[in-house]
Design a protein around this motif. Structure first.
Motif, PDB file in Angstrom:
ATOM      1  N   ASN A  79       1.068  -1.213  -0.182  1.00  0.00           N
ATOM      2  CA  ASN A  79      -0.325  -0.378   0.200  1.00  0.00           C
ATOM      3  C   ASN A  79       0.445   1.315   0.093  1.00  0.00           C
ATOM      4  OD1 ASN A  79      -1.364   2.263   1.597  1.00  0.00           O
ATOM      5  ND2 ASN A  79      -2.993   1.153   0.659  1.00  0.00           N
ATOM      6  N   ILE A  80       1.793   1.104   1.026  1.00  0.00           N
ATOM      7  CA  ILE A  80       2.559   2.416   0.962  1.00  0.00           C
ATOM      8  C   ILE A  80       3.495   2.847  -0.352  1.00  0.00           C
ATOM      9  CG2 ILE A  80       3.167   2.519   3.397  1.00  0.00           C
ATOM     10  CD1 ILE A  80       5.696   1.327   2.221  1.00  0.00           C
ATOM     11  N   GLN A  81       3.251   2.131  -1.840  1.00  0.00           N
ATOM     12  CA  GLN A  81       3.461   2.350  -3.073  1.00  0.00           C
ATOM     13  C   GLN A  81       2.877   3.771  -3.723  1.00  0.00           C
ATOM     14  OE1 GLN A  81       3.757  -1.084  -4.746  1.00  0.00           O
ATOM     15  NE2 GLN A  81       5.367  -1.884  -4.715  1.00  0.00           N
ATOM     16  N   PHE A  82       1.634   4.121  -3.616  1.00  0.00           N
ATOM     17  CA  PHE A  82       0.646   4.582  -3.493  1.00  0.00           C
ATOM     18  C   PHE A  82       1.571   6.419  -3.396  1.00  0.00           C
ATOM     19  CE2 PHE A  82      -3.121   1.555  -3.028  1.00  0.00           C
ATOM     20  CZ  PHE A  82      -2.871   1.504  -4.123  1.00  0.00           C
ATOM     21  N   GLY A  83       2.133   5.664  -1.389  1.00  0.00           N
ATOM     22  CA  GLY A  83       2.893   7.337  -1.868  1.00  0.00           C
ATOM     23  C   GLY A  83       4.284   7.186  -2.604  1.00  0.00           C
ATOM     24  N   ALA A  84       4.978   6.046  -2.670  1.00  0.00           N
ATOM     25  CA  ALA A  84       6.089   6.913  -3.594  1.00  0.00           C
ATOM     26  C   ALA A  84       5.980   7.177  -4.988  1.00  0.00           C
ATOM     27  CB  ALA A  84       6.497   5.693  -4.085  1.00  0.00           C
ATOM     28  N   ILE A  85       4.034   6.384  -5.390  1.00  0.00           N
ATOM     29  CA  ILE A  85       3.741   7.143  -6.702  1.00  0.00           C
ATOM     30  C   ILE A  85       3.967   8.427  -6.695  1.00  0.00           C
ATOM     31  CG2 ILE A  85       2.092   7.163  -8.355  1.00  0.00           C
ATOM     32  CD1 ILE A  85       1.500   3.459  -7.048  1.00  0.00           C
ATOM     33  N   LEU A  86       2.866   9.325  -5.590  1.00  0.00           N
ATOM     34  CA  LEU A  86       2.907  10.229  -5.946  1.00  0.00           C
ATOM     35  C   LEU A  86       3.438  11.302  -6.361  1.00  0.00           C
ATOM     36  CD1 LEU A  86       0.255  12.198  -5.522  1.00  0.00           C
ATOM     37  CD2 LEU A  86       0.670  12.909  -2.904  1.00  0.00           C
ATOM     38  N   SER A  87       4.858  10.582  -5.417  1.00  0.00           N
ATOM     39  CA  SER A  87       5.814  12.219  -5.367  1.00  0.00           C
ATOM     40  C   SER A  87       6.751  11.521  -6.984  1.00  0.00           C
ATOM     41  CB  SER A  87       7.369  10.710  -4.214  1.00  0.00           C
ATOM     42  OG  SER A  87       8.099   9.658  -5.263  1.00  0.00           O
ATOM     43  N   VAL A  88       6.474  11.049  -7.781  1.00  0.00           N
ATOM     44  CA  VAL A  88       6.526  11.077  -9.177  1.00  0.00           C
ATOM     45  C   VAL A  88       5.851  11.689  -9.964  1.00  0.00           C
ATOM     46  CG1 VAL A  88       6.508  10.137 -10.961  1.00  0.00           C
ATOM     47  CG2 VAL A  88       7.261   8.837  -9.468  1.00  0.00           C
ATOM     48  N   VAL A  89       4.744  11.992  -9.291  1.00  0.00           N
ATOM     49  CA  VAL A  89       3.233  12.736  -9.844  1.00  0.00           C
ATOM     50  C   VAL A  89       3.873  14.553  -9.689  1.00  0.00           C
ATOM     51  CG1 VAL A  89       1.344  13.705 -10.175  1.00  0.00           C
ATOM     52  CG2 VAL A  89       1.931  11.220 -10.418  1.00  0.00           C
ATOM     53  N   VAL A  90       4.195  14.564  -8.211  1.00  0.00           N
ATOM     54  CA  VAL A  90       4.569  16.325  -7.735  1.00  0.00           C
ATOM     55  C   VAL A  90       5.760  16.348  -8.723  1.00  0.00           C
ATOM     56  CG1 VAL A  90       5.588  17.335  -6.069  1.00  0.00           C
ATOM     57  CG2 VAL A  90       3.135  14.873  -5.423  1.00  0.00           C
ATOM     58  N   LEU A  91       6.822  15.917  -8.325  1.00  0.00           N
ATOM     59  CA  LEU A  91       7.865  15.892  -8.895  1.00  0.00           C
ATOM     60  C   LEU A  91       8.000  16.485 -10.777  1.00  0.00           C
ATOM     61  CD1 LEU A  91      10.733  14.093  -6.751  1.00  0.00           C
ATOM     62  CD2 LEU A  91      10.862  16.330  -7.091  1.00  0.00           C
ATOM     63  N   TYR A  92       7.333  16.003 -11.489  1.00  0.00           N
ATOM     64  CA  TYR A  92       7.448  16.316 -12.857  1.00  0.00           C
ATOM     65  C   TYR A  92       6.644  16.534 -13.256  1.00  0.00           C
ATOM     66  CZ  TYR A  92      11.988  13.606 -12.518  1.00  0.00           C
ATOM     67  OH  TYR A  92      13.011  13.357 -12.581  1.00  0.00           O
ATOM     68  N   TRP A  93       5.244  16.940 -12.105  1.00  0.00           N
ATOM     69  CA  TRP A  93       4.157  16.981 -13.116  1.00  0.00           C
ATOM     70  C   TRP A  93       3.484  17.992 -14.410  1.00  0.00           C
ATOM     71  CZ3 TRP A  93       2.555  22.779 -13.659  1.00  0.00           C
ATOM     72  CH2 TRP A  93       3.633  23.583 -13.486  1.00  0.00           C
ATOM     73  N   ARG A  94       5.139  18.389 -14.534  1.00  0.00           N
ATOM     74  CA  ARG A  94       4.436  19.479 -15.655  1.00  0.00           C
ATOM     75  C   ARG A  94       4.681  18.385 -17.172  1.00  0.00           C
ATOM     76  NH1 ARG A  94       8.128  22.751 -13.019  1.00  0.00           N
ATOM     77  NH2 ARG A  94       6.927  25.184 -13.470  1.00  0.00           N
ATOM     78  N   ARG A  95       6.048  17.325 -17.161  1.00  0.00           N
ATOM     79  CA  ARG A  95       5.605  16.324 -18.285  1.00  0.00           C
ATOM     80  C   ARG A  95       4.204  15.922 -17.260  1.00  0.00           C
ATOM     81  NH1 ARG A  95      10.889  14.500 -18.686  1.00  0.00           N
ATOM     82  NH2 ARG A  95      11.806  15.839 -18.253  1.00  0.00           N
ATOM     83  N   PHE A  96       3.217  15.698 -16.580  1.00  0.00           N
ATOM     84  CA  PHE A  96       2.236  14.404 -16.989  1.00  0.00           C
ATOM     85  C   PHE A  96       1.174  15.576 -17.558  1.00  0.00           C
ATOM     86  CE2 PHE A  96       4.545  12.266 -13.775  1.00  0.00           C
ATOM     87  CZ  PHE A  96       4.071  11.514 -14.592  1.00  0.00           C
ATOM     88  N   LEU A  97       1.299  17.412 -17.711  1.00  0.00           N
ATOM     89  CA  LEU A  97       0.787  17.724 -18.714  1.00  0.00           C
ATOM     90  C   LEU A  97       1.046  17.791 -19.952  1.00  0.00           C
ATOM     91  CD1 LEU A  97       0.289  21.255 -16.173  1.00  0.00           C
ATOM     92  CD2 LEU A  97      -1.406  19.408 -16.725  1.00  0.00           C
ATOM     93  N   GLN A  98       1.969  16.812 -20.334  1.00  0.00           N
ATOM     94  CA  GLN A  98       2.261  17.456 -22.335  1.00  0.00           C
ATOM     95  C   GLN A  98       1.122  16.697 -23.215  1.00  0.00           C
ATOM     96  OE1 GLN A  98       7.009  16.513 -22.141  1.00  0.00           O
ATOM     97  NE2 GLN A  98       5.709  14.909 -20.411  1.00  0.00           N
ATOM     98  N   SER A  99       0.917  16.408 -23.988  1.00  0.00           N
ATOM     99  CA  SER A  99       0.345  15.585 -25.458  1.00  0.00           C
ATOM    100  C   SER A  99      -0.107  14.655 -24.848  1.00  0.00           C
ATOM    101  CB  SER A  99       0.876  15.850 -26.410  1.00  0.00           C
ATOM    102  OG  SER A  99       1.995  15.139 -26.684  1.00  0.00           O
TER     103      SER A  99
END
Length: 277
Positions: free
Chosen positions: A48-68
């Protein structure tokens, strides 16, 4: 499991999930040394604590997740092999996850590979990932279903083998972790913690789904919340360290570390230490 034990495991998860050193091996050693490896909550907690690790990627690279949409299409293409193989071979994978011997051996073998990977793929200079690259990286990631291989190591090496430079391959590995770990963690959460069957979800059995949440105690919820928060913070620090270290020094030090960890596991097994998970 105490709160402090939960925090220790969460720190280990955050440090090791995105490094090419196998979080599985570290979780096995830590939970065994703390004497909590046989508790039902331990296996659920570590997933379950992998959810926290996943969220760290989204937060650090949030601009990439707003790409095309091409960005998401590449992630989907890379995710498909793991989704198919994971679903088809789920029982076999779960059985292997319970084998500490396999974990230890793969740690050593993977460590040997990392000692030479920089030399083998010194030509890797591409700074972008195309659709073909994404699919082949996804196939490489599937090797990490063998415990001890490391999802990060398998996907990064899979990218470098196609001429992609270390930094780009590492970052794509982080991005690919989001759908891969999210799917695996959600599945385990539903089946192991909530004890639901896939058929219950497909039938949209609201009564059974609602009743399943009664299984979660207040103490369990506290541990999961604390664990995810700690894993999130530590994973953000680890990712930034890893990119910087990898760009400058490559994989060799991680290779030596993996070999040492694998030897420690084998030694503990030889001494009769209970490392069952």
């Amino acid at each position: 499991m105490s709160v402090w034990q939960a925090i220790i495991l969460a720190i280990i998860e955050g440090l090791t999930e995105f490094l090419p050193i196998s979080s599985t091996g570290h979780m096995i050693i830590a939970s065994a040394l703390m004497g909590i490896n046989e508790l039902p909550i331990t296996k659920i907690f570590t997933v379950n604590i992998q959810f926290g690790a996943i969220l760290s990627v989204v937060v650090l690279y949030w601009r990439r997740f707003l790409q095309s949409w091409n960005f998401y299409l590449k992630l989907l293409i890379a995710f498909i092999p793991a989704a198919i193989i994971g679903f088809a071979l789920g029982d076999i994978i779960d059985a292997m996850l319970e084998s500490v011997v396999i974990t230890a051996i793969m740690l050593v073998l993977g460590g040997v590979v990392l000692l030479f990977v920089d030399k083998w793929f010194a030509f890797s200079e591409k700074t972008s990932v195309n659709y073909k690259n994404a699919f082949l990286i996804g196939l490489a990631q599937c090797v990490a279903m063998i415990p001890g291989v490391s999802r990060s190591a398998a996907s990064i090496v899979g990218g470098m083998a196609q001429g992609i430079d270390r930094k780009t391959a590492a970052e794509f590995s982080f991005f690919l972790a989001v759908p891969t770990m999210l799917a695996a963690s959600t599945y385990k959460l539903l089946t192991d913690l909530l004890q639901l069957e896939i058929s219950d979800l497909l039938k949209f059995d609201l009564v059974k789904i609602r009743n399943s949440f009664d299984i979660i105690t207040a103490d369990d919820l506290q541990l999961l919340l604390v664990g995810n928060f700690v894993a999130f913070i530590v994973a953000m620090i680890a990712i930034r360290f890893f990119i910087s270290f990898l760009t400058k020094y490559g994989f060799k030090m991680f290779g030596y570390y993996r070999i040492a960890l694998g030897v420690v596991l084998l030694a503990l097994l030889a001494l009769g230490v209970d490392l069952r998970v």
